[in-house]
Scaffold this motif. Structure first.
Motif, PDB file in Angstrom:
ATOM      1  N   ARG A 174       0.820  -1.201   0.000  1.00 39.74           N
ATOM      2  CA  ARG A 174       0.000   0.000   0.000  1.00 39.74           C
ATOM      3  C   ARG A 174       0.864   1.266   0.000  1.00 39.74           C
ATOM      4  O   ARG A 174       0.628   2.200  -0.759  1.00 39.74           O
ATOM      5  CB  ARG A 174      -0.907  -0.038   1.217  1.00 39.74           C
ATOM      6  N   PHE A 221      -7.045   5.022  -5.576  1.00 38.98           N
ATOM      7  CA  PHE A 221      -7.251   3.874  -4.697  1.00 38.98           C
ATOM      8  C   PHE A 221      -6.276   3.784  -3.519  1.00 38.98           C
ATOM      9  O   PHE A 221      -6.701   3.631  -2.378  1.00 38.98           O
ATOM     10  CB  PHE A 221      -7.201   2.583  -5.528  1.00 38.98           C
ATOM     11  N   PRO A 222      -4.957   3.902  -3.742  1.00 36.35           N
ATOM     12  CA  PRO A 222      -4.045   3.682  -2.608  1.00 36.35           C
ATOM     13  C   PRO A 222      -4.186   4.727  -1.508  1.00 36.35           C
ATOM     14  O   PRO A 222      -3.747   4.495  -0.392  1.00 36.35           O
ATOM     15  CB  PRO A 222      -2.649   3.770  -3.240  1.00 36.35           C
ATOM     16  N   ARG A 235      -6.981   5.928  -0.227  1.00 37.46           N
ATOM     17  CA  ARG A 235      -8.164   5.804   0.615  1.00 37.46           C
ATOM     18  C   ARG A 235      -8.086   4.507   1.394  1.00 37.46           C
ATOM     19  O   ARG A 235      -8.057   3.436   0.824  1.00 37.46           O
ATOM     20  CB  ARG A 235      -9.438   5.788  -0.225  1.00 37.46           C
ATOM     21  N   SER A 236      -8.036   4.586   2.721  1.00 37.95           N
ATOM     22  CA  SER A 236      -8.009   3.364   3.513  1.00 37.95           C
ATOM     23  C   SER A 236      -9.420   2.880   3.786  1.00 37.95           C
ATOM     24  O   SER A 236      -9.702   1.692   3.790  1.00 37.95           O
ATOM     25  CB  SER A 236      -7.303   3.594   4.850  1.00 37.95           C
ATOM     26  N   PHE A 237     -10.316   3.826   4.039  1.00 39.82           N
ATOM     27  CA  PHE A 237     -11.681   3.456   4.395  1.00 39.82           C
ATOM     28  C   PHE A 237     -12.672   4.092   3.435  1.00 39.82           C
ATOM     29  O   PHE A 237     -12.353   5.049   2.730  1.00 39.82           O
ATOM     30  CB  PHE A 237     -11.994   3.896   5.830  1.00 39.82           C
ATOM     31  N   GLY A 238     -13.859   3.590   3.463  1.00 38.94           N
ATOM     32  CA  GLY A 238     -14.911   4.165   2.633  1.00 38.94           C
ATOM     33  C   GLY A 238     -14.860   3.591   1.235  1.00 38.94           C
ATOM     34  O   GLY A 238     -13.789   3.432   0.651  1.00 38.94           O
ATOM     35  N   LEU A 239     -16.023   3.272   0.704  1.00 35.59           N
ATOM     36  CA  LEU A 239     -16.068   2.660  -0.622  1.00 35.59           C
ATOM     37  C   LEU A 239     -15.890   3.699  -1.718  1.00 35.59           C
ATOM     38  O   LEU A 239     -15.359   3.413  -2.774  1.00 35.59           O
ATOM     39  CB  LEU A 239     -17.413   1.958  -0.820  1.00 35.59           C
ATOM     40  N   PHE A 240     -16.325   4.936  -1.444  1.00 34.42           N
ATOM     41  CA  PHE A 240     -16.383   5.903  -2.541  1.00 34.42           C
ATOM     42  C   PHE A 240     -15.375   7.038  -2.359  1.00 34.42           C
ATOM     43  O   PHE A 240     -14.895   7.292  -1.261  1.00 34.42           O
ATOM     44  CB  PHE A 240     -17.801   6.446  -2.681  1.00 34.42           C
ATOM     45  N   GLU A 241     -15.108   7.732  -3.458  1.00 33.79           N
ATOM     46  CA  GLU A 241     -14.101   8.777  -3.455  1.00 33.79           C
ATOM     47  C   GLU A 241     -14.611  10.030  -2.746  1.00 33.79           C
ATOM     48  O   GLU A 241     -15.804  10.325  -2.766  1.00 33.79           O
ATOM     49  CB  GLU A 241     -13.708   9.140  -4.893  1.00 33.79           C
ATOM     50  N   PHE A 298     -21.850   6.886 -10.579  1.00 37.33           N
ATOM     51  CA  PHE A 298     -22.896   6.086  -9.969  1.00 37.33           C
ATOM     52  C   PHE A 298     -24.025   6.933  -9.410  1.00 37.33           C
ATOM     53  O   PHE A 298     -24.970   6.408  -8.869  1.00 37.33           O
ATOM     54  CB  PHE A 298     -22.307   5.222  -8.871  1.00 37.33           C
ATOM     55  N   PHE A 329     -17.023  -5.248   1.050  1.00 37.69           N
ATOM     56  CA  PHE A 329     -15.821  -4.543   1.482  1.00 37.69           C
ATOM     57  C   PHE A 329     -14.718  -4.602   0.423  1.00 37.69           C
ATOM     58  O   PHE A 329     -14.006  -3.618   0.223  1.00 37.69           O
ATOM     59  CB  PHE A 329     -15.319  -5.140   2.804  1.00 37.69           C
ATOM     60  N   SER A 350     -15.145  -4.833  -2.739  1.00 41.75           N
ATOM     61  CA  SER A 350     -15.600  -4.424  -4.068  1.00 41.75           C
ATOM     62  C   SER A 350     -14.709  -3.335  -4.663  1.00 41.75           C
ATOM     63  O   SER A 350     -14.512  -3.265  -5.863  1.00 41.75           O
ATOM     64  CB  SER A 350     -17.052  -3.945  -3.998  1.00 41.75           C
ATOM     65  N   ARG A 351     -14.138  -2.506  -3.792  1.00 44.25           N
ATOM     66  CA  ARG A 351     -13.209  -1.469  -4.241  1.00 44.25           C
ATOM     67  C   ARG A 351     -11.965  -2.096  -4.885  1.00 44.25           C
ATOM     68  O   ARG A 351     -11.510  -1.683  -5.935  1.00 44.25           O
ATOM     69  CB  ARG A 351     -12.764  -0.672  -3.018  1.00 44.25           C
ATOM     70  N   GLN A 386     -10.170  -2.455  -8.992  1.00 42.95           N
ATOM     71  CA  GLN A 386      -8.776  -2.388  -9.431  1.00 42.95           C
ATOM     72  C   GLN A 386      -8.399  -3.678 -10.150  1.00 42.95           C
ATOM     73  O   GLN A 386      -7.716  -3.659 -11.168  1.00 42.95           O
ATOM     74  CB  GLN A 386      -7.849  -2.183  -8.226  1.00 42.95           C
ATOM     75  N   ARG A 428      -1.199  -0.684  -7.749  1.00 36.16           N
ATOM     76  CA  ARG A 428      -2.044   0.259  -6.996  1.00 36.16           C
ATOM     77  C   ARG A 428      -2.207  -0.163  -5.542  1.00 36.16           C
ATOM     78  O   ARG A 428      -2.953   0.459  -4.794  1.00 36.16           O
ATOM     79  CB  ARG A 428      -3.427   0.333  -7.644  1.00 36.16           C
ATOM     80  N   GLY A 429      -1.573  -1.267  -5.155  1.00 43.00           N
ATOM     81  CA  GLY A 429      -1.627  -1.639  -3.746  1.00 43.00           C
ATOM     82  C   GLY A 429      -2.617  -2.737  -3.423  1.00 43.00           C
ATOM     83  O   GLY A 429      -2.963  -2.932  -2.261  1.00 43.00           O
ATOM     84  N   ARG A 439     -18.588  -1.570  -6.818  1.00 41.82           N
ATOM     85  CA  ARG A 439     -19.145  -1.015  -5.582  1.00 41.82           C
ATOM     86  C   ARG A 439     -20.651  -0.820  -5.698  1.00 41.82           C
ATOM     87  O   ARG A 439     -21.360  -0.760  -4.704  1.00 41.82           O
ATOM     88  CB  ARG A 439     -18.472   0.324  -5.267  1.00 41.82           C
TER      89      ARG A 439
END
Lengths: 266, 382
Positions: free
Chosen positions: A72, A102-103, A105-111, B11, B250, B252-253, B257, B268-269, B317
């Protein structure tokens, strides 16, 4: 920033394929890795991205070895743009760019809104703002490549690794991609490493060039020294000529005939 | 905006559709206490009032075939109490419980199907097509055959045995995958299909060496059923499937990728191997639990994610929750069809048509296969 110490790597079918390679990349530099097909360019780039682990030697990012960074943390600092564009085209261009966040954000599904802003900035840098709401499948090769580059920039890496971004692109798109890469290194103080077949683009846009052949380093240094016919001819096995265009610093290199082996030159 | 390539942003547009699908599911659930095999005319509205303790006016029940027991046209207090009890039993203990079970099964199968399609980058990949469900079926069948049908820690032994069978197939598939180094190759799918066929053959074998009584139980089980009364006493399904829902939503994000390719996802990790292992194991566990409880219910995981994809696009998601909602709704509707169809057919032909309920697997196949073929046809056309 990035340091390779005596790095060697091999595949199961081809042990000792690559190396030893040692080099140091500083912030603000734009490197080109050039060489014939199968020279190990993409493999070296993957080693730098941490996608391969070196058999021996070390790959260091700011003094810390890549494998100790954690996947990460590595992703927060290094962005990698593979040669083959993703097969999955069912995305909007903006969504593709947002995947680069992506890298971070640790939490939350959305941006978050910040993510959207950063993606927007990356798209304006690559001139893809107008494409944001198009499906990637409907974009031309050059447009898609710029969108993927925007995604890599949205990742906000210290080090940007790009594998043959201009393959199959027309002249205008080749130049636009390389100017974006050059600007990224010069203005933002990031390091950029690009694998390419186009020695003239490399010479015009890059600060350093690494020439590989059969897994070994042939030459490494400023474009003027590395990309001269004298160095390139034995590597590619073709006869080359060079020409000065206008008052450009670099002399353009081009093959003078089809597959004329230098050694056969009489 | 005549360019078909220009679509609304992300979305946000799909959130409305997701909400609409969810609203429809709620409506279906609210109506469900009123729909079942029994022709008794207990409406959903009566059942809800009985369950919630809202008094039902006597006038409303006068002349009601079920409530007016002595047929004198008026409703005594006893008759009303009796009706309320009956409405609660039939409406909630049976019909609503059935729909809740269908909901859980539908959610799980659709989620696992959608995940597998992304994971194997193949629109045909589901725990069923990859033989994981067949392995689970075989495991559950063996438990049934040797009479290992109890409850351990609230989980039925058939579920555990099914999980063992699924895991065996997964391990074999992964073992083959280690040689192939990729989870996406067609060879791997073929291996899964072959293992599934092998498990089916072994199920026939186990059935053939069983006596008549066990054979009957096995055949009924293999037909698939959502009858909540049939469940093993005290066995819980939710502890085995809810964690899988949480995990899948969880990740799905990361699946987004993953869809961009292994290399890009890694850079991307995303730990691609861990993601694959987690998804496959979680889906196997959930599928095994479903198979042990309800028998093999096919086509839900295959069809529903495709329909969900048409509705909300391919962002995992959104796609995964949409698949879950649609899967739950789809299976409840199929269950209604399975309960009502024989009665309706019997009334139409004027004959008694045996079993009052169609096996759920039959209904999902009858409904699912045409939908899938239409989608396939459209895909070929475009």
């Amino acid at each position: 920033m990035l340091q390779l110490d005596d790095v060697r790597f091999g595949f199961a079918s081809r042990p000792n394929f690559l190396g030893p390679v040692s080099l140091t990349v500083a912030a603000g530099e734009c490197w080109a890795i050039v060489g014939p097909n199968g020279a190990g360019k993409s493999t070296l780039l993957r080693l730098m991205a941490g996608l391969h682990k070196p058999d021996s030697g070390r790959v260091l990012l700011d003094g810390a070895s890549l494998s100790s960074l954690g996947i990460r943390n590595r992703a927060k600092r290094i962005a990698f743009m593979p040669q083959a564009a993703p097969q999955d085209h069912d995305y909007l261009a903006r969504d593709v760019v947002l995947t680069g966040r992506f890298p971070h954000r640790s939490f939350g599904l959305f941006e978050s809104l910040d993510d959207f802003e950063i993606a927007e900035r990356a798209m304006s840098l690559t001139g893809t703002v107008d494409l944001a709401d198009r499906l990637v499948a409907t974009l031309s090769g050059g447009e898609a490549q710029r969108v993927h580059l925007a995604a890599a920039l949205a990742q906000e890496p210290m080090l940007l690794l790009v594998d043959e971004p201009t393959a199959s692109l027309d002249l205008r798109h080749q130049i636009s991609i390389f100017s974006i890469l050059k600007e990224t290194a010069r203005r933002d103080g990031r390091a950029v490493i690009v694998v390419t077949h186009d020695v003239n683009l490399a010479a015009n846009y890059c600060t350093n060039v690494l020439l590989l052949n059969e897994g070994g380093v042939v030459s490494c240094g400023a474009p003027r020294e590395v990309l001269s016919p004298g160095v390139l001819e034995p590597v590619y096995g073709v006869k080359l000529a060079e020409a000065r265009v206008g008052d450009a610093e670099h002399r353009w290199v081009f093959p003078v005939s089809d597959c004329v082996a230098v050694r056969d030159d009489s | 905006m005549s360019d078909p390539a220009i679509v609304n942003v992300g979305f946000r547009k799909y959130a409305a559709r997701l909400l609409a699908a969810f609203g429809f599911l709620l409506v279906v659930l609210i109506v469900s206490p009123g729909i079942g095999t029994e022709s008794s005319s207990i409406g959903w509205w009566d059942a809800w009032r009985a369950e919630l303790g809202i008094p039902i006016p006597a006038e409303e029940l006068s002349g009601h075939a079920v409530a007016d027991l002595n047929g004198d046209g008026s409703i005594s207090d006893d008759e009303r109490d009796g009706f309320v009890k009956l409405a609660r039993v039939i409406g909630f203990s049976q019909r609503f419980a059935r729909s809740l079970l269908a909901l859980q099964v539908g959610i799980t199968l659709a989620l696992c199907g959608a995940t597998f399609q992304v994971l194997f980058r193949n629109p045909l990949a589901t725990p069923y097509t990859l033989g994981i469900a067949s392995g689970g079926s075989l495991g559950a069948l063996i438990a049934l055959r040797v009479g290992w049908t109890g409850v351990i820690l609230g989980i039925s032994t058939m579920s555990l045995s099914a999980f063992g069978g699924s895991l065996a197939v997964v391990l074999l598939v992964l073992l083959i995958a280690r040689g192939a180094r990729r989870l996406t190759s067609n060879e791997l799918l073929l291996a899964g299909v072959t293992l599934g066929l092998f498990c089916s053959a072994m199920m026939v074998f186990v059935t053939s060496i069983s006596n008549e009584r066990v054979t009957f139980v096995i055949v009924r089980w293999m037909m698939g059923s959502l009858d909540p009364l049939r469940t093993v006493e005290g066995a819980m399904l939710l502890p085995m499937i809810v964690p899988s829902w949480v995990v899948l939503i969880f990740v799905s994000r990361s699946l987004n990728q993953y869809r961009l390719g292994d290399e890009l996802a890694t850079s991307r990790g995303v730990n691609v191997l861990a993601l694959q292992l987690v998804c496959v194991c979680v889906c196997s566990l959930a599928t095994a639990a479903i198979v042990a409880q309800c028998g093999p219910v096919g086509f839900v995981g295959l069809v529903v994610p495709h329909v969900a994809g048409l509705l909300v696009g391919t962002d995992c998601r959104v796609l995964l929750p949409a698949s879950a909602i649609l899967g739950g709704t789809f299976l409840i509707l199929c269950d209604w069809a399975s309960q009502v169809s024989m009665r309706v057919a019997g009334e139409l032909t004027g004959r008694h048509l045996g079993s009052a309920t169609l096996p759920i697997g039959v209904v999902t196949a009858i409904v699912g296969v045409p939908i899938f073929l239409i989608l396939l046809r459209r895909r070929l056309g475009s």
